[in-house]
Design a protein around this motif. Sequence first.
Motif, PDB file in Angstrom:
ATOM      1  N   ALA A 177     -64.954 -34.220  55.304  1.00 29.87           N
ATOM      2  CA  ALA A 177     -65.754 -35.278  55.932  1.00 29.87           C
ATOM      3  C   ALA A 177     -67.163 -34.783  56.241  1.00 29.87           C
ATOM      4  N   TYR A 178     -67.255 -33.582  56.789  1.00 26.23           N
ATOM      5  CA  TYR A 178     -68.553 -33.011  57.170  1.00 26.23           C
ATOM      6  C   TYR A 178     -69.457 -32.820  55.955  1.00 26.23           C
ATOM      7  N   VAL A 179     -68.943 -32.189  54.901  1.00 24.40           N
ATOM      8  CA  VAL A 179     -69.815 -31.893  53.763  1.00 24.40           C
ATOM      9  C   VAL A 179     -70.162 -33.152  52.976  1.00 24.40           C
ATOM     10  N   ARG A 180     -69.301 -34.149  52.991  1.00 28.03           N
ATOM     11  CA  ARG A 180     -69.669 -35.418  52.339  1.00 28.03           C
ATOM     12  C   ARG A 180     -70.796 -36.102  53.099  1.00 28.03           C
ATOM     13  N   LEU A 181     -70.749 -36.050  54.417  1.00 28.96           N
ATOM     14  CA  LEU A 181     -71.836 -36.613  55.208  1.00 28.96           C
ATOM     15  C   LEU A 181     -73.137 -35.854  54.959  1.00 28.96           C
ATOM     16  N   LEU A 182     -73.042 -34.545  54.805  1.00 27.35           N
ATOM     17  CA  LEU A 182     -74.232 -33.758  54.501  1.00 27.35           C
ATOM     18  C   LEU A 182     -74.778 -34.091  53.115  1.00 27.35           C
ATOM     19  N   ALA A 183     -73.884 -34.327  52.163  1.00 30.05           N
ATOM     20  CA  ALA A 183     -74.332 -34.729  50.829  1.00 30.05           C
ATOM     21  C   ALA A 183     -75.069 -36.063  50.889  1.00 30.05           C
ATOM     22  N   ALA A 184     -74.539 -36.989  51.677  1.00 27.62           N
ATOM     23  CA  ALA A 184     -75.209 -38.282  51.842  1.00 27.62           C
ATOM     24  C   ALA A 184     -76.587 -38.091  52.460  1.00 27.62           C
ATOM     25  N   THR A 185     -76.680 -37.173  53.404  1.00 30.70           N
ATOM     26  CA  THR A 185     -77.961 -36.880  54.048  1.00 30.70           C
ATOM     27  C   THR A 185     -78.956 -36.329  53.036  1.00 30.70           C
ATOM     28  N   ALA A 186     -78.517 -35.362  52.226  1.00 30.36           N
ATOM     29  CA  ALA A 186     -79.399 -34.775  51.220  1.00 30.36           C
ATOM     30  C   ALA A 186     -79.859 -35.822  50.213  1.00 30.36           C
ATOM     31  N   HIS A 187     -78.930 -36.628  49.725  1.00 31.82           N
ATOM     32  CA  HIS A 187     -79.283 -37.662  48.757  1.00 31.82           C
ATOM     33  C   HIS A 187     -80.256 -38.671  49.358  1.00 31.82           C
ATOM     34  N   GLY A 188     -80.076 -38.961  50.646  1.00 35.30           N
ATOM     35  CA  GLY A 188     -80.990 -39.889  51.310  1.00 35.30           C
ATOM     36  C   GLY A 188     -82.411 -39.360  51.381  1.00 35.30           C
ATOM     37  N   LEU A 189     -82.560 -38.042  51.299  1.00 38.49           N
ATOM     38  CA  LEU A 189     -83.883 -37.413  51.305  1.00 38.49           C
ATOM     39  C   LEU A 189     -84.419 -37.193  49.888  1.00 38.49           C
ATOM     40  N   GLY A 190     -83.646 -37.597  48.893  1.00 37.26           N
ATOM     41  CA  GLY A 190     -84.066 -37.408  47.508  1.00 37.26           C
ATOM     42  C   GLY A 190     -83.792 -36.015  46.983  1.00 37.26           C
ATOM     43  N   LEU A 191     -82.870 -35.288  47.631  1.00 40.08           N
ATOM     44  CA  LEU A 191     -82.502 -33.949  47.202  1.00 40.08           C
ATOM     45  C   LEU A 191     -81.153 -33.962  46.489  1.00 40.08           C
ATOM     46  N   LYS A 192     -81.003 -33.124  45.484  1.00 40.88           N
ATOM     47  CA  LYS A 192     -79.699 -32.872  44.911  1.00 40.88           C
ATOM     48  C   LYS A 192     -78.960 -31.902  45.831  1.00 40.88           C
ATOM     49  N   VAL A 193     -77.646 -31.840  45.708  1.00 37.84           N
ATOM     50  CA  VAL A 193     -76.856 -31.015  46.617  1.00 37.84           C
ATOM     51  C   VAL A 193     -75.631 -30.492  45.890  1.00 37.84           C
ATOM     52  N   GLY A 194     -75.253 -29.241  46.192  1.00 39.41           N
ATOM     53  CA  GLY A 194     -74.153 -28.610  45.472  1.00 39.41           C
ATOM     54  C   GLY A 194     -72.967 -28.262  46.347  1.00 39.41           C
ATOM     55  N   GLN A 195     -71.804 -28.241  45.733  1.00 41.70           N
ATOM     56  CA  GLN A 195     -70.603 -27.695  46.371  1.00 41.70           C
ATOM     57  C   GLN A 195     -70.716 -26.180  46.330  1.00 41.70           C
ATOM     58  N   LYS A 196     -70.512 -25.517  47.469  1.00 44.78           N
ATOM     59  CA  LYS A 196     -70.581 -24.051  47.517  1.00 44.78           C
ATOM     60  C   LYS A 196     -69.172 -23.493  47.718  1.00 44.78           C
ATOM     61  N   ASN A 197     -68.676 -22.809  46.685  1.00 44.93           N
ATOM     62  CA  ASN A 197     -67.328 -22.223  46.739  1.00 44.93           C
ATOM     63  C   ASN A 197     -66.265 -23.289  46.997  1.00 44.93           C
ATOM     64  N   VAL A 198     -65.306 -23.027  47.878  1.00 43.32           N
ATOM     65  CA  VAL A 198     -64.128 -23.873  48.138  1.00 43.32           C
ATOM     66  C   VAL A 198     -63.588 -24.508  46.846  1.00 43.32           C
ATOM     67  N   PRO A 199     -63.234 -23.681  45.846  1.00 37.37           N
ATOM     68  CA  PRO A 199     -62.783 -24.228  44.558  1.00 37.37           C
ATOM     69  C   PRO A 199     -61.586 -25.148  44.682  1.00 37.37           C
ATOM     70  N   GLU A 200     -60.751 -24.934  45.714  1.00 36.69           N
ATOM     71  CA  GLU A 200     -59.570 -25.764  45.904  1.00 36.69           C
ATOM     72  C   GLU A 200     -59.918 -27.192  46.303  1.00 36.69           C
ATOM     73  N   LEU A 201     -61.185 -27.439  46.660  1.00 35.35           N
ATOM     74  CA  LEU A 201     -61.609 -28.776  47.072  1.00 35.35           C
ATOM     75  C   LEU A 201     -62.394 -29.515  45.988  1.00 35.35           C
ATOM     76  N   THR A 202     -62.489 -28.916  44.811  1.00 38.65           N
ATOM     77  CA  THR A 202     -63.300 -29.521  43.748  1.00 38.65           C
ATOM     78  C   THR A 202     -62.925 -30.973  43.472  1.00 38.65           C
ATOM     79  N   GLU A 203     -61.649 -31.261  43.341  1.00 37.61           N
ATOM     80  CA  GLU A 203     -61.231 -32.628  43.012  1.00 37.61           C
ATOM     81  C   GLU A 203     -61.643 -33.612  44.101  1.00 37.61           C
ATOM     82  N   GLU A 204     -61.739 -33.135  45.353  1.00 39.32           N
ATOM     83  CA  GLU A 204     -62.135 -33.999  46.464  1.00 39.32           C
ATOM     84  C   GLU A 204     -63.645 -34.183  46.538  1.00 39.32           C
ATOM     85  N   LEU A 205     -64.410 -33.255  45.949  1.00 39.00           N
ATOM     86  CA  LEU A 205     -65.858 -33.250  46.154  1.00 39.00           C
ATOM     87  C   LEU A 205     -66.689 -33.546  44.913  1.00 39.00           C
ATOM     88  N   VAL A 206     -66.103 -33.442  43.729  1.00 37.78           N
ATOM     89  CA  VAL A 206     -66.890 -33.548  42.498  1.00 37.78           C
ATOM     90  C   VAL A 206     -67.579 -34.901  42.364  1.00 37.78           C
TER      91      VAL A 206
END
Length: 256
Positions: free
Chosen positions: A156-185
Motif C-alpha cells: 500500500a505504501y509503495v503504491r501510494l509513493l508511485a502515485a505521488t511520483a507519477h503525479g509529479l511527472g517522474l518515473k518510479v522503480g520497484q527496488k528489490n523485493v522480488p517476491e512482490l513483483t506480481e503485485e507491483l509490476v
Amino acid sequence: MNLNGKVMALAGGLLTAPTTAHAFSVGDSWDWQLTEPADLNRSVKVIDLHPDLVTSEDLATLKTTGIKTICSVSIGTLERTAADRKAFPAEVIGKTYGDWPDEKFLDVRRFDILLPLMKARFESCKAMGFDAVEPDNMDVHDNDSGFPVTVVHTIAYVRLLAATAHGLGLKVGQKNVPELTEELVDTFDFAIAESCYQDRSCKSYIAYTEAGKPVFDAEYTDRPIHFSKACEIGKKYGISMILKDRELTAPALWCP
C-alpha cells in the motif's frame, strides 16, 4: 479479504493506473553511484545517483548527452545525514538497520506522516532535473524494524509513493523485493535489483521485461561471482547487469 483487497483498504483506493509510456527501455545500459566522488563521464543510457552527488547543472549536462537519470531516495529508512531528518517525528523512527548503522527504519504504516515527507523529497529530485526516482528500502516488512509492518502495509505504501511520483511527472522503480513483483509490476515503470544472480532471483523480475519495462541489476564484488555466467542469465531475462563494489562508487564492469 484477499491481498489486493487489504492493500486497497489501506491505500484508500488511491492506486496508479498502468503506465503506457516508459522513459527507459529494456536493455538500456546503466550505472549506479551513491558514494562520492561521482564520475559522470559514462557511456550509458541511464545513471542512478544519490542527489547529494550532483547539481542541477550536472543533470542538465547529462540530459544533453541523452542520459536519463534516476534519483535515489530512501523511503523505508532515515539516514543520519539526511537534510530533512528533523522533520521526522520520533514516533516513526525505529531500530537501526543492521549493517547500516547510520540508518534507522521508518514506520511505513504511517502514511499520514511519511507521504508528505516523501513527496517533498520527490519534488526536490524533480526540481533538480531527475527523470525518475528509486525508492530504496522497500523491505521494511522483512526486517526487525521495531514496528509490526506487514507486506500489506509495504504494498500500500509503495503504491501510494508511485502515485505521488507519477503525479509529479517522474518515473518510479520497484527496488528489490522480488517476491512482490506480481503485485507491483502494474504500478512501477522499471525495477532495480541487487545481486539477482548471486541470490538466484533474476527470474522473479521477468514480468517487467515481458511488459516492456526494464530491469537494472547490480552484482557485487564482495561476494563470489562468475560474472560472465551472470551476464548470460541477465541476457536470458533481458536484465541490464553491472558489477559494482558494495559502496556503489564509480568503478563498474558492464556485461558485453
